[in-house]
Design a protein around this motif. Structure first.
Motif, PDB file in Angstrom:
ATOM      1  N   VAL A  95      59.763  50.273  99.033  1.00  0.00           N
ATOM      2  CA  VAL A  95      61.158  50.608  99.320  1.00  0.00           C
ATOM      3  C   VAL A  95      61.157  51.864 100.183  1.00  0.00           C
ATOM      4  O   VAL A  95      60.666  52.913  99.773  1.00  0.00           O
ATOM      5  N   LYS A  96      61.702  51.751 101.391  1.00  0.00           N
ATOM      6  CA  LYS A  96      61.725  52.883 102.325  1.00  0.00           C
ATOM      7  C   LYS A  96      63.157  53.339 102.536  1.00  0.00           C
ATOM      8  O   LYS A  96      64.003  52.579 103.009  1.00  0.00           O
ATOM      9  N   GLY A  97      63.432  54.586 102.171  1.00  0.00           N
ATOM     10  CA  GLY A  97      64.774  55.126 102.297  1.00  0.00           C
ATOM     11  C   GLY A  97      65.044  55.736 103.657  1.00  0.00           C
ATOM     12  O   GLY A  97      64.127  56.029 104.426  1.00  0.00           O
ATOM     13  N   SER A  98      66.340  55.925 103.931  1.00  0.00           N
ATOM     14  CA  SER A  98      66.761  56.590 105.164  1.00  0.00           C
ATOM     15  C   SER A  98      67.709  57.748 104.872  1.00  0.00           C
ATOM     16  O   SER A  98      68.399  58.231 105.760  1.00  0.00           O
ATOM     17  N   GLY A  99      67.752  58.166 103.603  1.00  0.00           N
ATOM     18  CA  GLY A  99      68.658  59.248 103.240  1.00  0.00           C
ATOM     19  C   GLY A  99      70.070  58.804 102.958  1.00  0.00           C
ATOM     20  O   GLY A  99      71.002  59.621 102.969  1.00  0.00           O
ATOM     21  N   TYR A 269      86.156  64.359  97.476  1.00  0.00           N
ATOM     22  CA  TYR A 269      85.550  64.745  96.203  1.00  0.00           C
ATOM     23  C   TYR A 269      84.770  66.055  96.289  1.00  0.00           C
ATOM     24  O   TYR A 269      84.188  66.493  95.306  1.00  0.00           O
ATOM     25  N   SER A 270      84.744  66.667  97.458  1.00  0.00           N
ATOM     26  CA  SER A 270      83.968  67.887  97.700  1.00  0.00           C
ATOM     27  C   SER A 270      82.538  67.714  97.212  1.00  0.00           C
ATOM     28  O   SER A 270      81.994  68.541  96.483  1.00  0.00           O
ATOM     29  N   ASN A 271      81.905  66.638  97.656  1.00  0.00           N
ATOM     30  CA  ASN A 271      80.611  66.230  97.120  1.00  0.00           C
ATOM     31  C   ASN A 271      79.472  66.907  97.873  1.00  0.00           C
ATOM     32  O   ASN A 271      79.255  66.668  99.065  1.00  0.00           O
ATOM     33  N   ASN A 272      78.737  67.747  97.170  1.00  0.00           N
ATOM     34  CA  ASN A 272      77.657  68.514  97.788  1.00  0.00           C
ATOM     35  C   ASN A 272      76.477  67.647  98.202  1.00  0.00           C
ATOM     36  O   ASN A 272      75.865  67.862  99.256  1.00  0.00           O
ATOM     37  N   PHE A 273      76.123  66.685  97.364  1.00  0.00           N
ATOM     38  CA  PHE A 273      74.997  65.801  97.665  1.00  0.00           C
ATOM     39  C   PHE A 273      75.241  65.039  98.963  1.00  0.00           C
ATOM     40  O   PHE A 273      74.369  64.995  99.845  1.00  0.00           O
ATOM     41  N   ILE A 274      76.429  64.457  99.121  1.00  0.00           N
ATOM     42  CA  ILE A 274      76.738  63.702 100.334  1.00  0.00           C
ATOM     43  C   ILE A 274      76.675  64.614 101.556  1.00  0.00           C
ATOM     44  O   ILE A 274      76.093  64.254 102.590  1.00  0.00           O
ATOM     45  N   ALA A 275      77.273  65.797 101.450  1.00  0.00           N
ATOM     46  CA  ALA A 275      77.295  66.710 102.596  1.00  0.00           C
ATOM     47  C   ALA A 275      75.887  67.035 103.075  1.00  0.00           C
ATOM     48  O   ALA A 275      75.595  66.993 104.282  1.00  0.00           O
ATOM     49  N   ASN A 276      74.999  67.344 102.146  1.00  0.00           N
ATOM     50  CA  ASN A 276      73.635  67.702 102.553  1.00  0.00           C
ATOM     51  C   ASN A 276      72.836  66.497 103.027  1.00  0.00           C
ATOM     52  O   ASN A 276      72.034  66.618 103.964  1.00  0.00           O
ATOM     53  N   GLN A 277      73.041  65.326 102.421  1.00  0.00           N
ATOM     54  CA  GLN A 277      72.351  64.127 102.915  1.00  0.00           C
ATOM     55  C   GLN A 277      72.737  63.848 104.363  1.00  0.00           C
ATOM     56  O   GLN A 277      71.887  63.528 105.201  1.00  0.00           O
ATOM     57  N   LEU A 278      74.021  63.957 104.667  1.00  0.00           N
ATOM     58  CA  LEU A 278      74.487  63.688 106.032  1.00  0.00           C
ATOM     59  C   LEU A 278      73.963  64.732 107.012  1.00  0.00           C
ATOM     60  O   LEU A 278      73.541  64.398 108.127  1.00  0.00           O
ATOM     61  N   ALA A 279      73.997  65.999 106.609  1.00  0.00           N
ATOM     62  CA  ALA A 279      73.509  67.053 107.503  1.00  0.00           C
ATOM     63  C   ALA A 279      72.012  66.926 107.750  1.00  0.00           C
ATOM     64  O   ALA A 279      71.533  67.149 108.874  1.00  0.00           O
ATOM     65  N   LEU A 280      71.262  66.556 106.727  1.00  0.00           N
ATOM     66  CA  LEU A 280      69.824  66.355 106.890  1.00  0.00           C
ATOM     67  C   LEU A 280      69.543  65.196 107.840  1.00  0.00           C
ATOM     68  O   LEU A 280      68.682  65.285 108.720  1.00  0.00           O
ATOM     69  N   THR A 281      70.276  64.100 107.670  1.00  0.00           N
ATOM     70  CA  THR A 281      70.093  62.940 108.557  1.00  0.00           C
ATOM     71  C   THR A 281      70.419  63.300 109.994  1.00  0.00           C
ATOM     72  O   THR A 281      69.652  62.990 110.926  1.00  0.00           O
ATOM     73  N   ALA A 282      71.556  63.958 110.195  1.00  0.00           N
ATOM     74  CA  ALA A 282      71.972  64.310 111.552  1.00  0.00           C
ATOM     75  C   ALA A 282      71.006  65.317 112.180  1.00  0.00           C
ATOM     76  O   ALA A 282      70.690  65.226 113.373  1.00  0.00           O
ATOM     77  N   GLY A 283      70.521  66.266 111.377  1.00  0.00           N
ATOM     78  CA  GLY A 283      69.555  67.221 111.906  1.00  0.00           C
ATOM     79  C   GLY A 283      68.282  66.548 112.381  1.00  0.00           C
ATOM     80  O   GLY A 283      67.699  66.925 113.409  1.00  0.00           O
ATOM     81  N   ALA A 284      67.847  65.523 111.644  1.00  0.00           N
ATOM     82  CA  ALA A 284      66.647  64.788 112.048  1.00  0.00           C
ATOM     83  C   ALA A 284      66.888  63.992 113.318  1.00  0.00           C
ATOM     84  O   ALA A 284      66.011  63.904 114.190  1.00  0.00           O
ATOM     85  N   TYR A 285      68.068  63.391 113.449  1.00  0.00           N
ATOM     86  CA  TYR A 285      68.377  62.656 114.680  1.00  0.00           C
ATOM     87  C   TYR A 285      68.452  63.588 115.883  1.00  0.00           C
ATOM     88  O   TYR A 285      68.069  63.204 116.997  1.00  0.00           O
ATOM     89  N   ARG A 286      68.925  64.785 115.679  1.00  0.00           N
ATOM     90  CA  ARG A 286      69.047  65.720 116.799  1.00  0.00           C
ATOM     91  C   ARG A 286      67.699  66.331 117.183  1.00  0.00           C
ATOM     92  O   ARG A 286      67.378  66.458 118.375  1.00  0.00           O
ATOM     93  N   TYR A 287      66.876  66.699 116.204  1.00  0.00           N
ATOM     94  CA  TYR A 287      65.665  67.470 116.501  1.00  0.00           C
ATOM     95  C   TYR A 287      64.371  66.729 116.180  1.00  0.00           C
ATOM     96  O   TYR A 287      63.298  67.279 116.390  1.00  0.00           O
TER      97      TYR A 287
END
Length: 405
Positions: A95-99, A269-287
């Motif tokens: 099983v390979k995740g993508s965040g 929901y002010s969800n911290n987990f979602i916010a960081n998952q999205l930022a991590l994914t976007a950071g990887a796509y950018r850099y």
């Protein structure tokens, strides 16, 4: 399950509801409600009220506006995460995740049904590949790794927001707190340490034996139990690994949820987990992959500086959800965020006539959002770093003192 899980997973458990902006009479002036903080109000592009607007304060979860803008800029509104499944000659399921921040038990049930329909009859073990993220540490800056789900870790392969729902009966019986999620071995182990009642807890809070991270073990155990329920022979042999280069996927799950959907839920929901998952994914796509915390920070800082032209002295970003007490911003910087966020303002929750993102932590009470009454767009940012939570009263007072259109 998603709404129920998120309601417990949020920082909103700390929030004081926004008072009715129509029913409350306020006689004090706005500045009299501020002990340590600042605010700024802009109507149709013109600043109409401001106080300590160029001083830095903790923004708490209002920083999610910056995260949302940067993620939308890099990934686009319609981006969807994918989770890939492989089977090798020994019948091991890779099983390979993508965040994916919204990989839940409901979706895993659909995935298992699809695998069975495609002919999968036996799983001899599980190999989990979360190498899309190579985090310097699992926990985001500011997390205290408490029992609370909003302190949950992040990772390239995680389910149910890295939280687990558990019921412990008075007689000591332990079960799943939600019908769609089977009771797992990890749930039983954690449940023994909990008092009787219903709980949703951070998967990382309790130390477990073994070298496998709890979020990977939990993911595999849920798939294993769902496979058994579906009539697939499955052995609970779990390890972390990398998908062999020449192995072809037997199924790729594309999330039905877009980035826009995820951001709406994240803000509501002010969800911290979602916010960081999205930022991590976007950071990887950018850099470049794999995702790291440093790339996530760099993404937000670069977006603030280069797209919003906010000076580095006016906004300091350490972490994407607002958990970090090292984050800081001026009310003026928050207004710049609101100007850029205007086309997406309907992603914000509506509270008593305002579209507003709240931000709350100890001695930190913030609002950032809009009034859009009678054709006038009024943007407001309130950053209070004080013991008294006067933000609702302050917002009422600021609205009362707005110039007539």
């Amino acid at each position: 399950m998603i709404k129920r899980a998120l309601r417990v997973f949020i920082l909103i458990c700390f929030l004081v509801p926004l008072s009715s902006l129509q029913a409350v009479e306020v006689t004090v002036l706005p500045q009299e409600l501020v002990k340590n903080g600042g605010y700024i109000v802009s109507q149709n592009g013109q600043i109409v009220s401001q106080y300590r607007e160029n001083e830095l304060f903790r923004p708490a979860s209002t920083i999610k506006l910056l995260t949302s803008l940067a993620v939308l800029d890099v990934l686009g509104e319609n981006y969807r995460h994918q989770t890939s499944f492989y089977l090798d000659g020994q019948k091991r399921l890779f099983v390979k995740g993508s965040g994916d921040p919204f990989l839940t038990s409901e979706y895993l049930s659909q995935i298992v049904a699809e695998l069975k329909q495609n002919g999968l009859k036996t799983i001899s073990g599980y190999v989990l590949d979360d190498t899309v993220f190579m985090l310097e540490h699992y926990l985001p800056d500011g997390s205290e790794n408490s029992l609370n789900p909003y302190d949950a870790p992040n990772g390239g392969l995680a389910i149910n927001f890295n939280s687990i729902s558990i019921i412990r009966q008075a007689n000591g019986t332990i079960g799943s707190g939600e019908a769609q999620t089977p009771t797992t071995s990890i749930a039983r182990g954690i449940g023994k340490k909990l008092p009787k009642g219903n709980h949703r807890v951070n998967i990382n809070h309790y130390p477990l034996s073994g070298r496998l991270h709890p979020q990977l073990r939990y993911t595999a155990e849920v798939i294993h139990e769902l496979a058994l329920d579906a009539g697939i022979q499955s052995a609970p042999l779990i390890r972390k690994g990398i998908v062999p280069e020449k192995l072809e996927p037997i199924f790729i799950f594309t999330s039905p949820r877009t980035v826009r959907d995820n951001i709406r839920s994240c803000l509501f929901y002010s969800n911290n987990f979602i916010a960081n998952q999205l930022a991590l994914t976007a950071g990887a796509y950018r850099y470049g992959f794999p995702a790291t915390w440093e790339k996530s920070r760099r993404l937000l800082r670069d977006y603030a500086a280069n797209k919003l032209h906010i000076p580095a002295t006016s906004i300091r970003v350490e972490e994407a959800s607002g958990l970090s007490r090292k984050n800081s911003a001026t009310p003026q910087a928050m207004l710049s965020l609101l100007d850029d966020f205007l086309p997406y303002r309907n992603l914000l929750p509506r509270k008593n006539g305002a579209l507003v993102k709240t931000g709350t932590m100890k001695s930190t009470y913030c609002y950032a959002g809009y009034f859009d009454e009678q054709g006038a767009i009024t943007s407001f940012a309130i950053l209070l770093n004080q013991k008294q939570n006067s933000r609702s009263q302050l917002l009422i007072s600021l609205k009362k003192h707005l110039p007539a259109n």
